[in-house]
Write a protein that holds these residues in place. Structure first.
Motif, PDB file in Angstrom:
ATOM      1  N   TYR A  19     -72.212  43.346  25.262  1.00 43.23           N
ATOM      2  CA  TYR A  19     -71.175  42.600  25.691  1.00 43.23           C
ATOM      3  C   TYR A  19     -71.351  41.169  26.010  1.00 43.23           C
ATOM      4  CZ  TYR A  19     -67.129  41.219  28.473  1.00 43.23           C
ATOM      5  OH  TYR A  19     -65.934  40.593  28.967  1.00 43.23           O
ATOM      6  N   PHE A  20     -72.300  40.875  26.699  1.00 42.41           N
ATOM      7  CA  PHE A  20     -72.555  39.556  27.450  1.00 42.41           C
ATOM      8  C   PHE A  20     -73.226  38.590  26.270  1.00 42.41           C
ATOM      9  CE2 PHE A  20     -72.281  41.660  31.503  1.00 42.41           C
ATOM     10  CZ  PHE A  20     -71.307  40.687  32.246  1.00 42.41           C
ATOM     11  N   GLU A  21     -74.001  39.005  25.275  1.00 49.02           N
ATOM     12  CA  GLU A  21     -74.448  38.631  24.188  1.00 49.02           C
ATOM     13  C   GLU A  21     -73.620  37.993  23.312  1.00 49.02           C
ATOM     14  OE1 GLU A  21     -78.783  40.400  23.955  1.00 49.02           O
ATOM     15  OE2 GLU A  21     -77.179  41.643  23.041  1.00 49.02           O
ATOM     16  N   LYS A  22     -72.453  38.900  23.066  1.00 49.17           N
ATOM     17  CA  LYS A  22     -71.312  38.651  22.027  1.00 49.17           C
ATOM     18  C   LYS A  22     -70.526  37.565  22.749  1.00 49.17           C
ATOM     19  CE  LYS A  22     -67.327  40.601  19.450  1.00 49.17           C
ATOM     20  NZ  LYS A  22     -67.887  40.008  18.254  1.00 49.17           N
ATOM     21  N   LYS A  23     -70.341  37.522  24.111  1.00 48.43           N
ATOM     22  CA  LYS A  23     -69.420  36.611  24.730  1.00 48.43           C
ATOM     23  C   LYS A  23     -70.153  35.253  24.496  1.00 48.43           C
ATOM     24  CE  LYS A  23     -66.091  37.672  26.950  1.00 48.43           C
ATOM     25  NZ  LYS A  23     -64.562  37.771  26.611  1.00 48.43           N
ATOM     26  N   GLY A  24     -71.349  35.159  24.685  1.00 43.32           N
ATOM     27  CA  GLY A  24     -72.382  34.048  24.817  1.00 43.32           C
ATOM     28  C   GLY A  24     -72.353  33.489  23.378  1.00 43.32           C
ATOM     29  N   LEU A  25     -72.533  34.261  22.514  1.00 42.45           N
ATOM     30  CA  LEU A  25     -72.492  33.567  21.097  1.00 42.45           C
ATOM     31  C   LEU A  25     -71.045  33.045  20.800  1.00 42.45           C
ATOM     32  CD1 LEU A  25     -73.921  36.566  19.125  1.00 42.45           C
ATOM     33  CD2 LEU A  25     -75.234  34.218  19.530  1.00 42.45           C
ATOM     34  N   HIS A  26     -69.828  33.692  21.065  1.00 45.29           N
ATOM     35  CA  HIS A  26     -68.741  33.169  20.727  1.00 45.29           C
ATOM     36  C   HIS A  26     -68.437  31.899  21.535  1.00 45.29           C
ATOM     37  CE1 HIS A  26     -67.461  35.743  17.247  1.00 45.29           C
ATOM     38  NE2 HIS A  26     -68.119  36.748  18.430  1.00 45.29           N
ATOM     39  N   MET A  27     -68.525  32.041  23.015  1.00 44.13           N
ATOM     40  CA  MET A  27     -68.138  30.942  23.642  1.00 44.13           C
ATOM     41  C   MET A  27     -68.978  29.766  23.792  1.00 44.13           C
ATOM     42  SD  MET A  27     -67.855  33.094  27.601  1.00 44.13           S
ATOM     43  CE  MET A  27     -67.805  31.482  28.483  1.00 44.13           C
ATOM     44  N   GLY A  28     -70.231  29.780  23.306  1.00 47.17           N
ATOM     45  CA  GLY A  28     -71.140  28.782  23.005  1.00 47.17           C
ATOM     46  C   GLY A  28     -71.171  28.350  21.572  1.00 47.17           C
ATOM     47  N   LYS A  29     -70.341  28.983  20.810  1.00 44.02           N
ATOM     48  CA  LYS A  29     -70.661  28.522  19.289  1.00 44.02           C
ATOM     49  C   LYS A  29     -71.829  28.791  18.975  1.00 44.02           C
ATOM     50  CE  LYS A  29     -65.977  26.320  19.181  1.00 44.02           C
ATOM     51  NZ  LYS A  29     -65.806  26.659  20.499  1.00 44.02           N
ATOM     52  N   LEU A  30     -72.886  29.841  19.354  1.00 48.09           N
ATOM     53  CA  LEU A  30     -74.102  29.689  19.021  1.00 48.09           C
ATOM     54  C   LEU A  30     -74.373  30.656  17.787  1.00 48.09           C
ATOM     55  CD1 LEU A  30     -75.414  30.519  22.571  1.00 48.09           C
ATOM     56  CD2 LEU A  30     -75.644  28.302  21.370  1.00 48.09           C
ATOM     57  N   SER A  31     -75.403  30.276  17.043  1.00 45.97           N
ATOM     58  CA  SER A  31     -75.907  31.027  15.763  1.00 45.97           C
ATOM     59  C   SER A  31     -76.580  32.146  16.382  1.00 45.97           C
ATOM     60  CB  SER A  31     -76.922  30.308  14.992  1.00 45.97           C
ATOM     61  OG  SER A  31     -77.858  30.153  15.496  1.00 45.97           O
ATOM     62  N   PRO A  32     -76.451  33.109  15.813  1.00 42.33           N
ATOM     63  CA  PRO A  32     -77.341  34.496  16.007  1.00 42.33           C
ATOM     64  C   PRO A  32     -78.800  34.234  16.281  1.00 42.33           C
ATOM     65  CG  PRO A  32     -75.906  35.193  14.079  1.00 42.33           C
ATOM     66  CD  PRO A  32     -75.828  33.592  14.398  1.00 42.33           C
ATOM     67  N   GLN A  33     -79.525  33.333  15.398  1.00 41.10           N
ATOM     68  CA  GLN A  33     -80.817  32.782  15.653  1.00 41.10           C
ATOM     69  C   GLN A  33     -80.904  32.278  17.046  1.00 41.10           C
ATOM     70  OE1 GLN A  33     -78.652  32.079  13.031  1.00 41.10           O
ATOM     71  NE2 GLN A  33     -79.780  32.659  10.961  1.00 41.10           N
ATOM     72  N   MET A  34     -79.988  31.258  17.396  1.00 38.59           N
ATOM     73  CA  MET A  34     -80.341  30.723  18.636  1.00 38.59           C
ATOM     74  C   MET A  34     -80.016  31.732  19.620  1.00 38.59           C
ATOM     75  SD  MET A  34     -81.105  28.286  20.586  1.00 38.59           S
ATOM     76  CE  MET A  34     -81.578  27.430  19.096  1.00 38.59           C
TER      77      MET A  34
END
Length: 141
Positions: A19-34
């Motif tokens: 849950y936190f990983e998904k939120k972080g990816l979307h909030m930070g506009k991060l790539s899955p690799q990052m």
């Protein structure tokens, strides 16, 4: 502590963590690799500290054991598995991704039966069928 309790704590940690990983990816506009890089970096620091007293056992493990750890844990589960998981949670809801991504018990049971010499029992077949049924119920629609 019983192994089953550790397994339950694993499932809770991975579910909450997802849950936190998904939120972080979307909030930070991060790539899955990052996302994987951040996760792995933090985990490496914590695990290096926690495992420090056991570091000497690595030299005693033998090359075959280390190769299994490198291929299974580092490459297959650690890199390939995590990259696929992060690509999945970046692109779909957790309710669709998690039931499929965490079918590892099914694949673990199959590997144990096919390559580990573990017995095929009515309970193991029933459990695998119920796992597949649960995945279908959670992900259709």
């Amino acid at each position: 502590m019983k192994p089953q309790l550790f397994a339950l704590l694993t499932a809770i940690a991975w579910g909450v963590g997802g849950y936190f990983e998904k939120k972080g990816l979307h909030m930070g506009k991060l790539s899955p690799q990052m996302g994987i890089t951040i996760r792995t970096f933090v985990a490496l620091i914590i695990l290096a500290a926690v495992s420090f007293p056991q570091w000497k056992t690595v030299t005693q493990a033998g090359s075959k054991a280390l190769l299994y750890m490198i291929i299974g844990g580092g490459i297959v589960a650690g890199a390939v598995g995590m990259l696929c998981f992060y690509m999945a949670i970046k692109g779909a809801s957790l309710g669709k991704v998690m039931p499929i991504a965490f079918t590892s018990p099914l694949f673990g049971a199959l590997m144990g039966i096919m390559f580990g010499g573990e017995p095929v029992t009515f309970k193991s077949i029933l459990g695998m069928c119920m796992t597949i049924g649960g995945i279908i119920l959670l992900t259709i629609g």
